[in-house]
Design a protein around this motif. Structure first.
Motif, PDB file in Angstrom:
ATOM      1  N   UNK A 119       0.851  -1.187   0.000  1.00 24.06           N
ATOM      2  CA  UNK A 119       0.000   0.000   0.000  1.00 24.06           C
ATOM      3  C   UNK A 119       0.888   1.239   0.000  1.00 24.06           C
ATOM      4  N   UNK A 120       0.552   2.209  -0.837  1.00 25.33           N
ATOM      5  CA  UNK A 120       1.294   3.468  -0.948  1.00 25.33           C
ATOM      6  C   UNK A 120       0.326   4.636  -0.823  1.00 25.33           C
ATOM      7  N   UNK A 121       0.873   5.814  -0.606  1.00 25.06           N
ATOM      8  CA  UNK A 121       0.087   7.051  -0.659  1.00 25.06           C
ATOM      9  C   UNK A 121       0.475   7.798  -1.927  1.00 25.06           C
ATOM     10  N   UNK A 155       7.737   5.894  -9.078  1.00 28.74           N
ATOM     11  CA  UNK A 155       8.852   6.230  -8.200  1.00 28.74           C
ATOM     12  C   UNK A 155       8.344   6.115  -6.768  1.00 28.74           C
ATOM     13  N   UNK A 156       9.048   5.342  -5.942  1.00 35.69           N
ATOM     14  CA  UNK A 156       8.644   5.115  -4.557  1.00 35.69           C
ATOM     15  C   UNK A 156       9.750   5.585  -3.630  1.00 35.69           C
ATOM     16  N   UNK A 157       9.370   6.267  -2.561  1.00 38.32           N
ATOM     17  CA  UNK A 157      10.320   6.688  -1.526  1.00 38.32           C
ATOM     18  C   UNK A 157       9.693   6.481  -0.160  1.00 38.32           C
ATOM     19  N   UNK A 198      10.055   8.688   2.102  1.00 42.07           N
ATOM     20  CA  UNK A 198       9.742  10.047   2.565  1.00 42.07           C
ATOM     21  C   UNK A 198       8.237  10.235   2.644  1.00 42.07           C
ATOM     22  N   UNK A 199       7.815  11.143   3.517  1.00 36.76           N
ATOM     23  CA  UNK A 199       6.384  11.429   3.556  1.00 36.76           C
ATOM     24  C   UNK A 199       5.990  12.115   2.244  1.00 36.76           C
ATOM     25  N   UNK A 200       4.734  11.996   1.903  1.00 32.73           N
ATOM     26  CA  UNK A 200       4.270  12.439   0.589  1.00 32.73           C
ATOM     27  C   UNK A 200       4.518  13.924   0.317  1.00 32.73           C
ATOM     28  N   UNK A 201       4.243  14.848   1.244  1.00 28.95           N
ATOM     29  CA  UNK A 201       4.517  16.262   0.947  1.00 28.95           C
ATOM     30  C   UNK A 201       5.995  16.540   0.657  1.00 28.95           C
ATOM     31  N   UNK A 202       6.902  15.896   1.388  1.00 27.73           N
ATOM     32  CA  UNK A 202       8.336  16.096   1.149  1.00 27.73           C
ATOM     33  C   UNK A 202       8.739  15.533  -0.217  1.00 27.73           C
ATOM     34  N   UNK A 203       8.223  14.357  -0.555  1.00 24.29           N
ATOM     35  CA  UNK A 203       8.515  13.747  -1.852  1.00 24.29           C
ATOM     36  C   UNK A 203       8.018  14.627  -2.990  1.00 24.29           C
ATOM     37  N   UNK A 204       6.811  15.146  -2.858  1.00 25.62           N
ATOM     38  CA  UNK A 204       6.241  16.000  -3.908  1.00 25.62           C
ATOM     39  C   UNK A 204       6.955  17.342  -3.997  1.00 25.62           C
ATOM     40  N   UNK A 205       7.397  17.883  -2.863  1.00 24.36           N
ATOM     41  CA  UNK A 205       8.156  19.139  -2.882  1.00 24.36           C
ATOM     42  C   UNK A 205       9.480  18.942  -3.624  1.00 24.36           C
ATOM     43  N   UNK A 207       6.245  11.932 -13.768  1.00 26.98           N
ATOM     44  CA  UNK A 207       6.442  10.710 -13.004  1.00 26.98           C
ATOM     45  C   UNK A 207       5.314  10.472 -12.006  1.00 26.98           C
ATOM     46  N   UNK A 208       5.024   9.225 -11.774  1.00 29.27           N
ATOM     47  CA  UNK A 208       4.052   8.835 -10.751  1.00 29.27           C
ATOM     48  C   UNK A 208       4.825   8.658  -9.443  1.00 29.27           C
ATOM     49  N   UNK A 209       4.486   9.457  -8.439  1.00 31.69           N
ATOM     50  CA  UNK A 209       5.209   9.485  -7.174  1.00 31.69           C
ATOM     51  C   UNK A 209       4.395   8.831  -6.070  1.00 31.69           C
ATOM     52  N   UNK A 210       5.024   7.918  -5.347  1.00 38.36           N
ATOM     53  CA  UNK A 210       4.342   7.184  -4.294  1.00 38.36           C
ATOM     54  C   UNK A 210       5.174   7.210  -3.023  1.00 38.36           C
ATOM     55  N   UNK A 211       4.511   7.390  -1.905  1.00 37.99           N
ATOM     56  CA  UNK A 211       5.183   7.336  -0.609  1.00 37.99           C
ATOM     57  C   UNK A 211       4.896   5.999   0.056  1.00 37.99           C
ATOM     58  N   UNK A 212       5.969   5.361   0.512  1.00 36.73           N
ATOM     59  CA  UNK A 212       5.846   4.117   1.275  1.00 36.73           C
ATOM     60  C   UNK A 212       6.146   4.387   2.740  1.00 36.73           C
TER      61      UNK A 212
END
Length: 157
Positions: free
Chosen positions: A32-34, A103-105, A107-114, A124-129
Motif C-alpha cells: 500500500x502506498x500514498x 517512483x517510490x520513496x 519520505x512522507x508524501x509532501x516532502x517527496x512532492x516538494x 512521473x508517478x510518485x508514491x510514498x511508502x
C-alpha cells in the motif's frame, strides 16, 4: 528497482531475459502506498491510497518501480537517485509506451512532492511508502532496519 512482470500471453524466450536465463517468477505482496494528485502544481491533497496491483494500467503490462532513497534517516534525497529520476522524467513518455513506471520513496508524501516540484518532475508517478501500515519492508525501499539506506536493484522486492 523492482520489475514486476505481468502475466504474459506468450513467453518471448530466454534471450529476452539476458542470454539464456529463465525469467524469475516472484510472488509480490500487494503493498500500500500514498499518492497525491497527478498534477504537482495542484498541491498535495487529496491523498489517496493505492495498492501495488493498481499500478498496472492494463493487463499484459510490466511495472517498473524505482526506489528513490529518501525518507526516514535519509533526510535529503540521494544525489544519484535524483539524477536517475531526472532522467526518467525526461523519457517517461517513451517508457510508458512499453511499461508502467512509478517512483517510490520512504519520505512522507509532501516532502517527496516538494522535491519533485523543485526538480520540475511533471511526468512521473510518485508514491510514498513512508506511512505506517504500508506493509512495504525496509529492504523494498532500499532501506535498512535502522532507517538508513543501501543501493539495490532486484527483480522483485
Amino acid at each position: 528497482m523492482w520489475v514486476v512482470p505481468s502475466s504474459r500471453p506468450h513467453d518471448p524466450g530466454p534471450q529476452a531475459y539476458g542470454g539464456g536465463a529463465e525469467p524469475i517468477e516472484a510472488v509480490v505482496d500487494d503493498y500500500v502506498f500514498e499518492e497525491g494528485p497527478a498534477d504537482l502544481e495542484a498541491g498535495d491533497t487529496p491523498v489517496r491510497t493505492v495498492r501495488l496491483g493498481e499500478l498496472f494500467t492494463r493487463p499484459g503490462r510490466d511495472l517498473v518501480v524505482y526506489h528513490l532513497m529518501y525518507g526516514k534517516k535519509q533526510t535529503e534525497p540521494c544525489p544519484m537517485c535524483t539524477m536517475r529520476c531526472d532522467g526518467f522524467n525526461g523519457v517517461a513518455r517513451h517508457i510508458a509506451q512499453n511499461v508502467d513506471l512509478a517512483i517510490v520513496a520512504a519520505a512522507d508524501l509532501p516532502a517527496l512532492r516538494a522535491h519533485a516540484r523543485n526538480r520540475k518532475r511533471t511526468n512521473l508517478r510518485l508514491l510514498s511508502a513512508g506511512a505506517a501500515g504500508s506493509g512495504v519492508p525496509h529492504s523494498a525501499t532500499s532501506g535498512t532496519a535502522s532507517g538508513g539506506t543501501s543501493s539495490l536493484i532486484t527483480g522483485a522486492p
